[in-house]
Design an enzyme around this catalytic site. Structure first.
Site, PDB file in Angstrom:
ATOM      1  N   PRO A  17      10.086   4.545 -15.204  1.00 28.18           N
ATOM      2  CA  PRO A  17       8.834   3.790 -15.330  1.00 28.18           C
ATOM      3  C   PRO A  17       8.759   2.514 -14.496  1.00 28.18           C
ATOM      4  CG  PRO A  17      10.233   3.396 -17.214  1.00 28.18           C
ATOM      5  CD  PRO A  17      10.953   4.409 -16.376  1.00 28.18           C
ATOM      6  N   ASP A  40       5.249   7.682  -5.000  1.00 26.68           N
ATOM      7  CA  ASP A  40       3.998   7.401  -5.708  1.00 26.68           C
ATOM      8  C   ASP A  40       3.801   5.902  -5.892  1.00 26.68           C
ATOM      9  OD1 ASP A  40       3.267  10.004  -5.993  1.00 26.68           O
ATOM     10  OD2 ASP A  40       4.093  10.230  -8.006  1.00 26.68           O
ATOM     11  N   LYS A  62      -1.683   6.885  -5.573  1.00 23.63           N
ATOM     12  CA  LYS A  62      -2.910   6.132  -5.794  1.00 23.63           C
ATOM     13  C   LYS A  62      -2.749   5.299  -7.052  1.00 23.63           C
ATOM     14  CE  LYS A  62      -5.103   9.706  -8.453  1.00 23.63           C
ATOM     15  NZ  LYS A  62      -6.201  10.583  -8.616  1.00 23.63           N
ATOM     16  N   MET A 176      -2.491   7.852 -19.166  1.00 23.77           N
ATOM     17  CA  MET A 176      -3.768   7.655 -18.472  1.00 23.77           C
ATOM     18  C   MET A 176      -4.930   7.562 -19.469  1.00 23.77           C
ATOM     19  SD  MET A 176      -3.025  10.274 -15.325  1.00 23.77           S
ATOM     20  CE  MET A 176      -1.830  11.276 -16.172  1.00 23.77           C
TER      21      MET A 176
END
Ligand SMILES: C[S@@+](CC[C@H](N)C(=O)[O-])C[C@H]1O[C@@H](n2cnc3c(N)ncnc32)[C@H](O)[C@@H]1O
Length: 260
Positions: A17, A40, A62, A176
């Site tokens: 993380p 990423d 992104k 998310m």
């Protein structure tokens, strides 16, 4: 001497993380051995800093809807680099197998005969429960854990199995889910989940700016109100994440005080 990383091979590596110390030793070895690393946006800076100076670092991720490379072009970049005979690391936040689109990359590479292996990583839910001194399962109170993504697509309602998710005695880890937090709370309560169910909102887990915000399900939209779009956020919902021990918790009251 390991010979598991020949030229022309791709390793999908879990970066955890954020905190580089949460990397596996294997991940660190592969990062050090790579000729090129495609990473990423959520991969920690300390993780990338482990790469050798001559390793090419290519950002392909992104953050909150900003421009990123389409999945197909990432697949092609990986393939091209492997076909050039490079040792390729595809570095993904957390664990590659959890909401990481790793299957698409694996399928593409396998279809072209590229040798590929996967190195697991610590997923955010594990790191968040560790930071909050919680347990994702809890004898008598949480017999299981369900991970879901609540990524909102413009104009589309969230299609989740609310009845199943609202069952008691289980922990929910929602990736998310910040933007949809209000909707998530409404749907879970409407499907029968107790509005008093404990919630832990985990922001920037394992990073220097980590925040853990505690509260109850009925207040979820309020709990996420001060979190910016840029901050990766995980929602943990269930009895197992009720406050305990000496974790570094920030209450809603503290959050609001800091905002004033
Ligand atoms: C595309 S998913 C990738 C999940 C990743 N594969 C994992 O196992 O943690 C990205 C989402 O994971 C969560 N996430 C990733 N890193 C995080 C962090 N350090 N703190 C909080 N949430 C994080 C957020 O919900 C973020 O929007």
């Amino acid at each position: 001497m390991n010979d598991d990383f020949p030229a022309g091979m791709v390793w999908l590596v879990g970066a955890g993380p954020g905190d580089a110390e949460l990397l596996t030793r294997k991940a660190e070895r592969l990062i050090r051995a790579a000729d090129v690393i495609f990473y990423d946006a959520l991969v920690g800076a300390g993780v990338l800093a482990l790469a050798r100076a001559e390793t090419r670092l290519v950002g392909v991720g992104k953050r909150s809807g900003r421009h990123s490379k389409a999945q197909e072009s990432i697949n092609d970049l990986l393939l091209e680099a492997a076909q050039q005979g490079l040792k390729v690391v595809r570095l993904k936040g957390g664990d590659p197998s959890i909401f990481g689109r790793s299957a698409e990359e694996m399928d593409h590479l396998a279809a072209h005969g590229v040798p590929l292996r996967v190195c697991p990583g610590v997923t955010t839910a594990s790191a968040a429960s560790a930071s909050g001194q919680a347990s994702l399962t809890l004898r008598g109170a949480a017999r299981g854990i369900t991970f879901v993504t609540a990524h909102l697509k413009a104009g589309e309602p969230l299609k989740l199995d609310w009845e199943a998710l609202a069952r008691p005695h289980a922990t929910l880890g929602i990736y998310m889910g910040r933007a949809a937090a209000g909707e998530i709370a409404r749907q879970l309560i409407a499907a029968g989940r107790d509005p008093e169910t404990p919630v832990m909102v985990a922001v920037n887990v394992s990073r220097p700016d980590e925040r853990l915000i505690r509260g109850k399900l009925s207040a979820l939209s309020f709990l996420v109100a001060t979190i910016s779009d840029d901050d990766p956020t995980l929602l943990l919902i269930g009895e197992a994440v009720a406050p305990r021990g000496q974790g570094r918790f920030v209450s809603v009251e503290e959050v609001l005080k800091a905002e004033r």
